[in-house]
Design a protein around this motif. Sequence first.
Motif, PDB file in Angstrom:
ATOM      1  N   GLN A 151      20.699  -6.008  14.225  1.00 22.26           N
ATOM      2  CA  GLN A 151      21.208  -6.648  15.435  1.00 22.26           C
ATOM      3  C   GLN A 151      21.788  -8.032  15.126  1.00 22.26           C
ATOM      4  N   GLY A 152      22.491  -8.086  13.999  1.00 26.40           N
ATOM      5  CA  GLY A 152      23.174  -9.314  13.636  1.00 26.40           C
ATOM      6  C   GLY A 152      22.285 -10.397  13.061  1.00 26.40           C
ATOM      7  N   ARG A 153      20.985 -10.119  12.922  1.00 30.08           N
ATOM      8  CA  ARG A 153      20.074 -11.129  12.375  1.00 30.08           C
ATOM      9  C   ARG A 153      19.652 -10.748  10.965  1.00 30.08           C
ATOM     10  N   LEU A 154      19.602 -11.754  10.069  1.00 32.94           N
ATOM     11  CA  LEU A 154      19.100 -11.507   8.723  1.00 32.94           C
ATOM     12  C   LEU A 154      17.589 -11.324   8.797  1.00 32.94           C
ATOM     13  N   LEU A 155      17.090 -10.224   8.230  1.00 33.26           N
ATOM     14  CA  LEU A 155      15.648  -9.983   8.249  1.00 33.26           C
ATOM     15  C   LEU A 155      15.004 -10.292   6.902  1.00 33.26           C
ATOM     16  N   ASN A 156      15.612 -11.221   6.151  1.00 33.86           N
ATOM     17  CA  ASN A 156      14.967 -11.627   4.893  1.00 33.86           C
ATOM     18  C   ASN A 156      13.634 -12.291   5.190  1.00 33.86           C
ATOM     19  N   LYS A 157      12.646 -12.011   4.336  1.00 31.36           N
ATOM     20  CA  LYS A 157      11.342 -12.683   4.451  1.00 31.36           C
ATOM     21  C   LYS A 157      11.253 -13.823   3.464  1.00 31.36           C
ATOM     22  N   GLY A 158      11.912 -13.649   2.302  1.00 28.59           N
ATOM     23  CA  GLY A 158      11.939 -14.740   1.338  1.00 28.59           C
ATOM     24  C   GLY A 158      13.064 -15.699   1.680  1.00 28.59           C
ATOM     25  N   THR A 159      12.894 -16.985   1.324  1.00 29.39           N
ATOM     26  CA  THR A 159      13.991 -17.931   1.523  1.00 29.39           C
ATOM     27  C   THR A 159      14.361 -18.578   0.189  1.00 29.39           C
ATOM     28  N   ALA A 277      12.658  -1.941   2.191  1.00 29.55           N
ATOM     29  CA  ALA A 277      12.815  -0.911   3.222  1.00 29.55           C
ATOM     30  C   ALA A 277      11.492  -0.565   3.897  1.00 29.55           C
ATOM     31  N   SER A 278      10.382  -0.705   3.158  1.00 29.18           N
ATOM     32  CA  SER A 278       9.099  -0.271   3.710  1.00 29.18           C
ATOM     33  C   SER A 278       8.652  -1.136   4.890  1.00 29.18           C
ATOM     34  N   ARG A 279       9.329  -2.266   5.127  1.00 28.68           N
ATOM     35  CA  ARG A 279       9.017  -3.109   6.293  1.00 28.68           C
ATOM     36  C   ARG A 279       9.758  -2.669   7.544  1.00 28.68           C
TER      37      ARG A 279
ATOM     38  N   PRO B 188       5.248   1.157  -2.229  1.00 35.06           N
ATOM     39  CA  PRO B 188       5.612   0.147  -1.220  1.00 35.06           C
ATOM     40  C   PRO B 188       5.140   0.590   0.152  1.00 35.06           C
ATOM     41  N   PHE B 189       4.482  -0.311   0.866  1.00 39.92           N
ATOM     42  CA  PHE B 189       4.062  -0.018   2.235  1.00 39.92           C
ATOM     43  C   PHE B 189       4.090  -1.314   3.017  1.00 39.92           C
ATOM     44  N   ASP B 190       4.904  -1.341   4.066  1.00 40.13           N
ATOM     45  CA  ASP B 190       4.961  -2.495   4.959  1.00 40.13           C
ATOM     46  C   ASP B 190       5.261  -3.789   4.191  1.00 40.13           C
ATOM     47  N   GLY B 191       6.168  -3.695   3.235  1.00 44.81           N
ATOM     48  CA  GLY B 191       6.626  -4.890   2.538  1.00 44.81           C
ATOM     49  C   GLY B 191       5.786  -5.325   1.355  1.00 44.81           C
ATOM     50  N   ARG B 192       4.718  -4.582   1.070  1.00 43.03           N
ATOM     51  CA  ARG B 192       3.890  -4.929  -0.094  1.00 43.03           C
ATOM     52  C   ARG B 192       3.731  -3.725  -1.008  1.00 43.03           C
ATOM     53  N   MET B 193       3.441  -3.990  -2.295  1.00 38.10           N
ATOM     54  CA  MET B 193       3.085  -2.910  -3.199  1.00 38.10           C
ATOM     55  C   MET B 193       1.581  -2.726  -3.103  1.00 38.10           C
ATOM     56  N   ASP B 245      -4.257   6.018   7.720  1.00 37.06           N
ATOM     57  CA  ASP B 245      -4.227   7.240   8.516  1.00 37.06           C
ATOM     58  C   ASP B 245      -2.968   7.226   9.372  1.00 37.06           C
ATOM     59  N   ARG B 246      -2.808   8.216  10.232  1.00 39.05           N
ATOM     60  CA  ARG B 246      -1.544   8.307  10.979  1.00 39.05           C
ATOM     61  C   ARG B 246      -1.420   7.212  12.040  1.00 39.05           C
ATOM     62  N   ASP B 247      -2.536   6.552  12.389  1.00 38.33           N
ATOM     63  CA  ASP B 247      -2.439   5.387  13.287  1.00 38.33           C
ATOM     64  C   ASP B 247      -1.907   4.169  12.537  1.00 38.33           C
ATOM     65  N   ILE B 248      -2.316   4.046  11.273  1.00 39.83           N
ATOM     66  CA  ILE B 248      -1.954   2.861  10.483  1.00 39.83           C
ATOM     67  C   ILE B 248      -0.570   3.029   9.845  1.00 39.83           C
ATOM     68  N   MET B 249      -0.280   4.248   9.366  1.00 38.17           N
ATOM     69  CA  MET B 249       1.023   4.536   8.776  1.00 38.17           C
ATOM     70  C   MET B 249       1.784   5.492   9.693  1.00 38.17           C
ATOM     71  N   SER B 250       2.898   5.009  10.263  1.00 41.66           N
ATOM     72  CA  SER B 250       3.653   5.842  11.199  1.00 41.66           C
ATOM     73  C   SER B 250       4.322   7.005  10.466  1.00 41.66           C
TER      74      SER B 250
END
Lengths: 339, 339
Positions: A151-159, A277-279, B188-193, B245-250
């Motif tokens: 939606q036009g916003r950068l979703l970087n977490k690192g800066t 991508a996992s985020r 990778p899960f939710d931005g972390r390894m 589980d399926r609640d924690i991981m969509s």
Amino acid sequence: MMGWDIGGVNTKACRVPQTGEEDKATSLSKGFEIWRNPEKLPELLGEMARELGPVRAMAVTMTAELSDAFQTKSQGVGFILEALARAFGETEIWVLGTHGRFVELSKALLSPLDFAANNWVASCLYEAKKNPDCFVLDMGSTTTDIIPIRQGRLLNKGTDDTSRLAQGELVYTGALRSNPNTLVRQVPFDGRMVRVADELFCLMADVHLLAGKLEPEEYTCPTADGRGRSPEECHARLARLVCADRDIMSFDQALNLARYLYEKQLETISRAWHLVASRLKKPFDLPWCVAGQGSFVLRDLASRLEVPLATPLEQEVKALPARDVALLLAEAIKKEGLR
Amino acid sequence: MMGWDIGGVNTKACRVPQTGEEDKATSLSKGFEIWRNPEKLPELLGEMARELGPVRAMAVTMTAELSDAFQTKSQGVGFILEALARAFGETEIWVLGTHGRFVELSKALLSPLDFAANNWVASCLYEAKKNPDCFVLDMGSTTTDIIPIRQGRLLNKGTDDTSRLAQGELVYTGALRSNPNTLVRQVPFDGRMVRVADELFCLMADVHLLAGKLEPEEYTCPTADGRGRSPEECHARLARLVCADRDIMSFDQALNLARYLYEKQLETISRAWHLVASRLKKPFDLPWCVAGQGSFVLRDLASRLEVPLATPLEQEVKALPARDVALLLAEAIKKEGLR
């Protein structure tokens, strides 16, 4: 408007009209190795600005603060901003923060780390206006940026660079100057896995040329041994990776090795992309906007992962971050009336 | 001729005419878990042979010697060969060695390790008659074989399972029953390894089904939790890999994870192929003859590596090694007049 992209080896400037028309941009790039004569920077900036013509305001990005000329990044950012202030005392100067907002030069000096290595922010923010939902993947000579945009916003977490490395948003592997020995600990040779040498014997440019992915004229960096760029010379350098030579490792064996290393580079970028991508929700639906000298690698990876491609960043524009930061400033002044 | 392929869970037999016509083969497969009632093996063999009809000679391959029923492979091979001798005292019986030659049953008993896990040899030798220059890549439920063939000769360097693993000719990863936790230490899960659990919570069949590579009806092995094979049930099992589980991981996150693991499986097979290939001249020119339940994985890998595909092994033939070893024996007797 004038935009700057001050690197450690080249300084780029771009002038755009206040109305923000892309096609009226004029740009300039000068070789300037900042560690040689840092005190000459204001002079260079003044010359370049005179060549492009007078402007109402300037916008700044940089990467030169990482040069060995400076002991810390803060010191580097401070030095560069002061050089700009010295060169253009009367001009309004805005610095783009890695948080995505413009800050006046005098205020930027108070938190210099927010302005280090900020040139990717300019291109991504500008790209976000054209492709509000995409991944920007930009593979240069030694690094690859992976930035999700929604939606036009950068979703970087690192800066800063370190946090971007931790997030997978910056991958220290590139199309030309990277050393293949950072991708692998061992490579297959003659039926065995052989540990690689920790020397700068060869480059990814040798790998890509032998693997048939790079044309000789695209091999634009110096070679590791100062010799030429023919396939035979790439073969000789690649053999050195396992302390062999062209008598011990045949040309065909070097081709096999190059293709193995090409796979390993794709895997390295793929792993980082999966981490970013996992985020996100449905990351496989986000098109990739690929850019840089390594865009051929990124296109191959997109095809393997079955993700779509977006219209690419304009490759032919020299000094892209300098142009983009100027266009962003023009728009910000128009919309928000900065200052 | 009758061919045998005696596995730990299924025993397969195939009868072919002495003239060696493929299309007149008739085959039979019986579930027989050898560790339950090993002493019943001669009886089973006798029944199956009677069902298929009398033959002049028999040819034998096996993998059952690796069953927990036997303390060593030698013991297992000896047990199986003696069961055949007991069941068919009067019949000429030849055992295919991993060196590629037929040996009489009584002589095979003197060096049993030469005949352990020999069923891939039959298919490769038979394939070599049709495609004298190729790689056979056969991906089953838990393992993948990679065998180079040049001028009709098998160029394997390994013969037993351990040396084949060392050479990259046997890769212990497969299309269905393999545990994804052997491919990765972290995912990778939710931005972390995140490190993975060392439990049998899920299978590669869950991965391939979620990644859209496997149809539900091709998920032919038991599931890890005894539940069903729907995408939602695969999702729940895959979440367990990182103790979620399926609640924690969509569901969408599980799809991302599945696609990451799919990449890792391709990388694992790719690395082994490169190792085998590094011994050969121009390995990228050798077409791949892909076979097995995981042939979809192998076709994808071939396309990525830009290697051509050969006509595939006949997938629809049940008991392929049993048929192939019988046809090879028919030809050997015709040509070389064995005995």
